[in-house]
Write a protein that holds these residues in place. Structure first.
Motif, PDB file in Angstrom:
ATOM      1  N   LEU A 263       0.831  -1.197   0.000  1.00 28.80           N
ATOM      2  CA  LEU A 263       0.000   0.000   0.000  1.00 28.80           C
ATOM      3  C   LEU A 263       0.867   1.249   0.000  1.00 28.80           C
ATOM      4  N   THR A 264       1.878   1.237   0.840  1.00 26.56           N
ATOM      5  CA  THR A 264       2.772   2.392   0.921  1.00 26.56           C
ATOM      6  C   THR A 264       3.421   2.667  -0.422  1.00 26.56           C
ATOM      7  N   GLN A 265       3.890   1.593  -1.023  1.00 23.69           N
ATOM      8  CA  GLN A 265       4.585   1.724  -2.300  1.00 23.69           C
ATOM      9  C   GLN A 265       3.644   2.187  -3.406  1.00 23.69           C
ATOM     10  N   MET A 266       2.362   1.913  -3.228  1.00 27.15           N
ATOM     11  CA  MET A 266       1.364   2.356  -4.206  1.00 27.15           C
ATOM     12  C   MET A 266       1.130   3.848  -4.127  1.00 27.15           C
ATOM     13  N   GLU A 267       1.326   4.367  -2.918  1.00 28.27           N
ATOM     14  CA  GLU A 267       0.999   5.760  -2.666  1.00 28.27           C
ATOM     15  C   GLU A 267       1.696   6.669  -3.680  1.00 28.27           C
ATOM     16  N   THR A 268       0.969   7.604  -4.181  1.00 31.65           N
ATOM     17  CA  THR A 268       1.557   8.505  -5.161  1.00 31.65           C
ATOM     18  C   THR A 268       2.639   9.352  -4.523  1.00 31.65           C
ATOM     19  N   GLY A 269       3.544   9.826  -5.320  1.00 30.77           N
ATOM     20  CA  GLY A 269       4.584  10.695  -4.803  1.00 30.77           C
ATOM     21  C   GLY A 269       4.024  11.991  -4.245  1.00 30.77           C
ATOM     22  N   ASP A 270       2.798  12.281  -4.631  1.00 26.60           N
ATOM     23  CA  ASP A 270       2.172  13.511  -4.180  1.00 26.60           C
ATOM     24  C   ASP A 270       2.089  13.545  -2.658  1.00 26.60           C
ATOM     25  N   GLU A 271       2.449  14.683  -2.096  1.00 25.42           N
ATOM     26  CA  GLU A 271       2.443  14.798  -0.643  1.00 25.42           C
ATOM     27  C   GLU A 271       1.014  14.850  -0.131  1.00 25.42           C
ATOM     28  N   VAL A 272       0.185  15.512  -0.912  1.00 23.85           N
ATOM     29  CA  VAL A 272      -1.214  15.609  -0.540  1.00 23.85           C
ATOM     30  C   VAL A 272      -1.799  14.206  -0.467  1.00 23.85           C
ATOM     31  N   CYS A 273      -2.740  14.032   0.460  1.00 21.37           N
ATOM     32  CA  CYS A 273      -3.374  12.732   0.558  1.00 21.37           C
ATOM     33  C   CYS A 273      -4.002  12.406  -0.777  1.00 21.37           C
ATOM     34  N   GLN A 274      -3.791  11.176  -1.206  1.00 23.42           N
ATOM     35  CA  GLN A 274      -4.290  10.776  -2.517  1.00 23.42           C
ATOM     36  C   GLN A 274      -5.803  10.889  -2.568  1.00 23.42           C
ATOM     37  N   ARG A 275      -6.262  11.501  -3.622  1.00 23.97           N
ATOM     38  CA  ARG A 275      -7.703  11.576  -3.794  1.00 23.97           C
ATOM     39  C   ARG A 275      -8.269  10.173  -3.897  1.00 23.97           C
ATOM     40  N   GLN A 276      -9.387   9.963  -3.261  1.00 25.17           N
ATOM     41  CA  GLN A 276     -10.006   8.649  -3.297  1.00 25.17           C
ATOM     42  C   GLN A 276     -10.550   8.379  -4.690  1.00 25.17           C
ATOM     43  N   SER A 277     -10.071   7.336  -5.286  1.00 27.35           N
ATOM     44  CA  SER A 277     -10.593   6.967  -6.591  1.00 27.35           C
ATOM     45  C   SER A 277     -11.870   6.166  -6.421  1.00 27.35           C
ATOM     46  N   ALA A 278     -12.799   6.364  -7.341  1.00 22.92           N
ATOM     47  CA  ALA A 278     -14.035   5.599  -7.292  1.00 22.92           C
ATOM     48  C   ALA A 278     -13.764   4.125  -7.545  1.00 22.92           C
ATOM     49  N   PHE A 279     -12.581   3.850  -8.041  1.00 22.44           N
ATOM     50  CA  PHE A 279     -12.279   2.483  -8.416  1.00 22.44           C
ATOM     51  C   PHE A 279     -11.287   1.834  -7.471  1.00 22.44           C
ATOM     52  N   GLN A 280     -11.078   2.472  -6.343  1.00 22.63           N
ATOM     53  CA  GLN A 280     -10.245   1.879  -5.318  1.00 22.63           C
ATOM     54  C   GLN A 280     -10.659   0.433  -5.035  1.00 22.63           C
ATOM     55  N   PRO A 281     -11.960   0.146  -4.994  1.00 24.15           N
ATOM     56  CA  PRO A 281     -12.365  -1.240  -4.750  1.00 24.15           C
ATOM     57  C   PRO A 281     -11.718  -2.235  -5.688  1.00 24.15           C
ATOM     58  N   LEU A 282     -11.421  -1.819  -6.908  1.00 28.10           N
ATOM     59  CA  LEU A 282     -10.801  -2.752  -7.835  1.00 28.10           C
ATOM     60  C   LEU A 282      -9.370  -3.049  -7.404  1.00 28.10           C
ATOM     61  N   VAL A 283      -8.688  -2.019  -6.939  1.00 28.44           N
ATOM     62  CA  VAL A 283      -7.342  -2.247  -6.401  1.00 28.44           C
ATOM     63  C   VAL A 283      -7.437  -3.143  -5.178  1.00 28.44           C
ATOM     64  N   ASP A 284      -8.363  -2.792  -4.298  1.00 28.48           N
ATOM     65  CA  ASP A 284      -8.557  -3.599  -3.101  1.00 28.48           C
ATOM     66  C   ASP A 284      -8.739  -5.067  -3.451  1.00 28.48           C
ATOM     67  N   ALA A 285      -9.659  -5.293  -4.360  1.00 29.51           N
ATOM     68  CA  ALA A 285      -9.979  -6.674  -4.712  1.00 29.51           C
ATOM     69  C   ALA A 285      -8.765  -7.404  -5.255  1.00 29.51           C
ATOM     70  N   ALA A 286      -7.978  -6.703  -6.049  1.00 34.25           N
ATOM     71  CA  ALA A 286      -6.793  -7.340  -6.621  1.00 34.25           C
ATOM     72  C   ALA A 286      -5.829  -7.751  -5.515  1.00 34.25           C
ATOM     73  N   ILE A 287      -5.649  -6.880  -4.539  1.00 32.52           N
ATOM     74  CA  ILE A 287      -4.730  -7.200  -3.447  1.00 32.52           C
ATOM     75  C   ILE A 287      -5.283  -8.345  -2.614  1.00 32.52           C
ATOM     76  N   VAL A 288      -6.579  -8.283  -2.315  1.00 33.07           N
ATOM     77  CA  VAL A 288      -7.178  -9.368  -1.525  1.00 33.07           C
ATOM     78  C   VAL A 288      -6.988 -10.700  -2.238  1.00 33.07           C
ATOM     79  N   ARG A 289      -7.196 -10.700  -3.532  1.00 25.39           N
ATOM     80  CA  ARG A 289      -6.977 -11.939  -4.282  1.00 25.39           C
ATOM     81  C   ARG A 289      -5.543 -12.417  -4.122  1.00 25.39           C
TER      82      ARG A 289
END
Lengths: 205, 205
Positions: free
Chosen positions: A101-127
């Motif tokens: 998760l940390t490594q996924m984090e964008t270089g942007d200092e600002v908290c990453q905007r929540q993507s509507a498709f975060q669930p797809l990333v989540d699901a991929a990691i859970v798998r």
DNA sequence: TCGAGAAAACAACAACCGTCGTCTTATATT
DNA sequence: AATATAAGACGACGGTTGTTGTTTTCTCGA
């Protein structure tokens, strides 16, 4: 998308997929996933847009392959394997999840905007987590033919989702406890899940 | 999308959103979610396509609202509330999850084709479960100011994801054990998670 | 080495998406 | 009952998406 992503002979295919994944990775340094279009990806990858669809059905499939592959590689580098009981192995998986998760984090200092498709990333990691955990369980057949009320599949599912859910919650919190502490806490939550199998197997033995 | 979905005064808004949700529900009897376009939805709903975007950012947001609302309603009908400890309450949540999945199933006898966007449905349900579970926990402030290693948020996250993961795994298996048995099994897995909070609270008390 | 076969480039297609500005219609308040 | 306010209808826009067919280039085995 014709052939599985792992073990591809043809160097052209390897090259193209590597380019596509690299392009997506690069673009996600700046943009959110849903702000990235297939056009952008193929453009950066210097690959024809139609070629993209020879490899992935859509950008979500590419993401899935990227996450799955990346997580698997992370575990492989650390030689993490889950043997089904040893808590340290489970701890390693939890830590890996956190690091990924940390490594996924964008270089942007600002908290990453929540993507509507975060669930797809989540699901991929859970798998991906599920695949690791599955390795640590005896095959279902070993238990016998009387179908058990709770299957290994359910245990693995519950555990992988629980691990990711907890880690993600920790990750999203603003004042994070140190990762090491978090791993211990999550272990405390998850170990009962995993040992549910042992108890059951013991009964059947 | 300007105003929250619950408690909308204006009957025009209620009407339109109800039409849109109904249209999506109707279309999903036949097609997979990703086969449904916004065009289709607005067409069936007899609503202008541009109007759709006055209410939801995209079809995924509509799905999310639909799932969240439906699950919440299911729980409300059964007067299910989670008080934080009583296993029967947790069992009710598990059963509701199962029933909601069943109710989602298309009328099609054939196993529903896996949608690439199933994770979005999953996430919506997990969020809904999380909202219920959160109700049963004391506010974090009650614990004190020394930040606890494991927060209620993490427990709720782990529990809701675990519940959904397990139920979903059960739901996807071909030869399902009766729902009642499944609920007991999942309870056995999840109760340790939920009581982790009590143990912690007890320590701090 | 060479040739069959697969992969990639390329162009063009209809369809859908998200947004905008204008105009009409309904709601709630006074 | 009258009016300010907000929702909906409508048409149009540039851009993206998947897909298809053709042509060119590369890979691997005989």
């Amino acid at each position: 998308m014709p052939i599985s992503d792992c073990e591809v002979r043809d160097p052209r295919i390897r090259r193209t997929r590597h380019l596509l994944q690299g392009a997506l990775r690069e673009l996600m340094q700046t943009k959110t996933f849903d702000e990235v279009s297939v056009q952008d990806i193929t453009e950066v990858a210097t690959v024809n847009r139609a070629t993209f669809y020879d490899h992935y059905t859509d950008k979500y499939a590419l993401l899935d392959a990227m996450v799955g592959g990346g997580f698997h590689m992370l575990l492989h580098e650390r030689a993490v394997t889950f043997d089904g009981s040893c808590p340290s192995a489970a701890g390693a998986v939890i830590l890996a999840t956190c690091d990924y998760l940390t490594q996924m984090e964008t270089g942007d200092e600002v908290c990453q905007r929540q993507s509507a498709f975060q669930p797809l990333v989540d699901a991929a990691i859970v798998r991906a987590i599920g695949r690791v955990l599955t390795g640590g369980f005896p095959t279902e057949a070993a238990v016998g033919r009387d179908l058990p009320k709770i299957t290994n599949g359910m245990i693995v599912a519950a555990a992988s989702w629980a691990i990711y859910g907890a880690v993600r919650e920790w990750f999203m919190s603003e004042r994070r406890v140190p990762a090491e502490e978090m791993v211990q806490s999550v272990l405390g939550l998850v170990v009962p899940l995993l040992t549910a199998s042992e108890a059951r197997v013991a009964v059947h033995a």
